[in-house]
Design a protein around this motif. Structure first.
Motif, short mmCIF file in Angstrom:
data_model
loop_
_atom_site.label_atom_id
_atom_site.label_comp_id
_atom_site.label_asym_id
_atom_site.label_seq_id
_atom_site.Cartn_x
_atom_site.Cartn_y
_atom_site.Cartn_z
N UNK A 18 0.91 -1.23 0.17
CA UNK A 18 -0.07 -0.13 0.00
C UNK A 18 0.85 1.44 -0.01
N UNK A 19 1.85 1.35 0.74
CA UNK A 19 2.99 2.43 0.60
C UNK A 19 3.31 2.59 -0.70
N UNK A 20 3.83 1.67 -1.53
CA UNK A 20 4.48 1.86 -2.92
C UNK A 20 3.20 2.36 -3.61
N UNK A 21 2.01 1.85 -3.74
CA UNK A 21 0.90 2.13 -4.33
C UNK A 21 0.43 3.77 -4.03
N UNK A 22 0.42 4.13 -2.54
CA UNK A 22 0.40 5.59 -2.21
C UNK A 22 1.38 6.23 -2.90
N UNK A 23 2.64 6.16 -2.76
CA UNK A 23 3.88 6.79 -3.58
C UNK A 23 3.65 6.95 -4.92
N UNK A 72 1.95 6.08 8.07
CA UNK A 72 1.71 7.08 9.14
C UNK A 72 2.08 8.42 8.51
N UNK A 73 2.89 8.68 7.68
CA UNK A 73 3.18 10.06 7.16
C UNK A 73 1.97 10.62 6.58
N UNK A 74 0.94 9.66 6.20
CA UNK A 74 -0.18 10.37 5.69
C UNK A 74 -0.75 11.64 6.63
N UNK A 75 -0.66 11.29 7.79
CA UNK A 75 -1.34 12.17 8.93
C UNK A 75 -0.51 13.73 8.69
N UNK A 76 0.36 13.93 7.97
CA UNK A 76 1.20 15.33 7.60
C UNK A 76 0.34 15.91 6.45
N UNK A 77 -0.36 15.14 5.59
CA UNK A 77 -0.94 15.89 4.32
C UNK A 77 -2.36 16.22 4.88
N UNK A 78 -2.87 17.53 4.16
CA UNK A 78 -4.08 17.76 4.69
C UNK A 78 -5.05 17.10 4.16
N UNK A 79 -6.35 17.20 5.00
CA UNK A 79 -7.55 16.52 4.61
C UNK A 79 -8.39 17.35 3.88
N UNK A 105 -9.13 -3.37 0.32
CA UNK A 105 -7.67 -3.49 -0.08
C UNK A 105 -7.26 -2.14 -1.02
N UNK A 106 -7.97 -1.56 -1.77
CA UNK A 106 -7.72 -0.37 -2.58
C UNK A 106 -7.70 0.99 -2.18
N UNK A 107 -8.14 0.80 -0.66
CA UNK A 107 -8.00 2.09 0.21
C UNK A 107 -7.44 2.28 1.37
N UNK A 108 -7.09 3.37 1.65
CA UNK A 108 -6.26 3.50 3.33
C UNK A 108 -7.47 4.19 4.02
N UNK A 109 -7.87 3.58 5.27
CA UNK A 109 -8.65 4.16 6.16
C UNK A 109 -8.00 5.02 7.25
N UNK A 137 -12.30 14.56 14.95
CA UNK A 137 -13.06 15.30 13.90
C UNK A 137 -12.75 16.75 13.85
N UNK A 138 -12.74 17.16 12.56
CA UNK A 138 -12.33 18.54 12.16
C UNK A 138 -10.90 18.82 12.08
N UNK A 139 -10.12 17.72 12.18
CA UNK A 139 -8.46 17.71 12.28
C UNK A 139 -8.09 16.60 11.30
N UNK A 140 -6.87 16.46 11.13
CA UNK A 140 -6.45 15.29 10.40
C UNK A 140 -5.30 14.60 11.47
N UNK A 141 -5.67 14.69 12.93
CA UNK A 141 -4.92 13.79 13.80
C UNK A 141 -5.76 12.57 14.03
N UNK A 142 -4.88 11.50 13.69
CA UNK A 142 -5.20 10.26 13.99
C UNK A 142 -5.74 9.97 15.60
#
Length: 373
Positions: free
Chosen positions: A3-8, A21-28, A215-219, A224-229
């Motif tokens: 999934x990481x390779x597909x995301x990149x 985990x680096x997804x959390x640094x991108x905007x929602x 399997x084709x998504x990352x959840x 709420x209202x933030x991007x913080x897991x």
């Protein structure tokens, strides 16, 4: 490919990540932002998907693409795991006009070689007539509409004994309703998805304790209202990343609340699961002409070093409206938070400090409890 390779592969060259985990640094991206972008640059906000075949419109209005690829929305995986095959005839009662629901499940059925009867949400009398004449073996639609069809069939003395599967979504599937179908020999399973991102999660033939993540998504489940897991297992806002190179969606909020399932499934299912729908993430409420939003509550926590969690409750009505800000504090609770609260909320509030762990873990940051006139 991981999934990481597909995301990149779908991210830009300047956004490559070392871990998921680096997804959390991108905007929602939220629906109101998508709506604004589409208004400014219709129909898709300046992005034209590869292999575009259809343009749908959902309430908002929000425009969604259909792509000329097999099972673009991926609901076929759900249907296959429940048992749909080329021997089945599917009664598809989802709408075929404007919104993509009918097309989504048509693609799912065709991906499994099944024959489709595209009835849409028409009259139950016609549904019975068509289902009997065509030998329908599977139903697609909302959970409750199948019962209406079965009741109409009983009234008209037109048995539909061939129906063995029910693939349902877009409404609550209550345990008693599921059991009633299964007592008739109909295996009823539900899935969770949206027009924006397609399939998110689904039940299998054996697993009904939560839904397996596609399997084709990352959840992600975020505050709420933030991007913080949020901590694993807690309720939060559902954010989905779609790993489709023709039409990627990066950190899109579908506007719902859910949580990762943490218990073991009796069926032995080991894939990641989420629990069902737990409410809406958009908890913004207007008080005395000012909005209180979940992201403001999250900022309260971020700005107060010894506060681990916060919740705002609005009570009363009319001129007697009251705002209470409850703060879980790890310290002695002697600090004066009034200036911080006033600066962030811009409203006079009652501040209550409570022990850590005492606020509900239900994903609600702004609770509007005002009396409805």
């Amino acid at each position: 490919m991981s999934k990481l390779d597909r995301l990149n592969a779908v991210l830009g060259a300047d956004q490559q990540l070392d871990s998921l985990e680096g997804l959390a640094n991108l905007p929602v991206t939220r629906k109101d932002e998508l709506l604004e972008a589409q208004r400014d640059n219709p129909p898709f906000g300046g992005h034209r998907p590869n292999r575009l075949s259809h343009i749908f419109q959902s309430p908002g209005p929000i425009y969604e693409p259909g792509l000329a690829t097999e099972d673009f929305w991926r609901f076929g995986r759900f249907a296959k795991e429940v048992g749909l095959s080329e021997t089945d005839v599917v009664l598809n009662t989802f709408a075929y006009h404007f919104t993509p629901a009918g097309a989504m499940f048509e693609a799912a059925a065709r991906a499994n070689g099944a024959v489709v009867v595209p009835t849409g949400p028409g009259s139950s009398r016609q549904q019975v007539e068509v289902a009997a004449a065509t030998g329908v073996t599977a139903y697609v639609g909302t959970p409750d509409f199948l019962q209406i069809i079965l009741d109409r069939a009983a009234e008209s003395n037109t048995p539909l004994p061939l129906i063995k599967f029910a693939f349902v979504s877009a409404g609550p599937l209550f345990p008693a309703m599921r059991q009633a179908y299964e007592d008739r020999g109909i295996l009823c399973r539900q899935c969770y998805g949206t027009a924006d991102v397609g399939l998110i999660a689904y039940e299998t033939a054996a697993c009904t304790n939560g839904m397996v993540i596609d399997e084709d998504v990352i959840v992600e489940i975020v505050s709420p209202g933030t991007g913080t897991p949020v901590p694993h297992g807690e309720i939060g806002e559902v954010v989905v990343t779609v790993l489709n190179p023709d039409h990627p969606m990066i950190r899109f909020s579908v506007g719902d609340l859910s949580a990762f399932a943490t218990d073991e499934d009796p069926s032995g299912e080991t894939r990641a699961r989420i629990v069902g729908w737990r409410g809406r993430a958009d908890q913004a409420t207007k008080v005395k002409g000012m909005f209180i939003r979940p992201e403001q509550v999250s900022k309260l926590v971020a700005d107060c070093a010894d506060v681990s969690r916060a919740r705002v409750e609005v009570t009363g009505s009319g001129m007697s409206e009251q705002i209470e800000v409850m703060l879980e504090c790890s310290g002695e609770g002697s600090q004066d938070y009034s200036a911080i609260v006033q600066d962030i909320l811009k409203l006079r509030s009652k501040i209550t400090t409570v022990e850590v762990g005492s606020l509900p873990r239900d994903g609600i940051l702004v609770s509007d409890l005002r009396e409805v006139p």
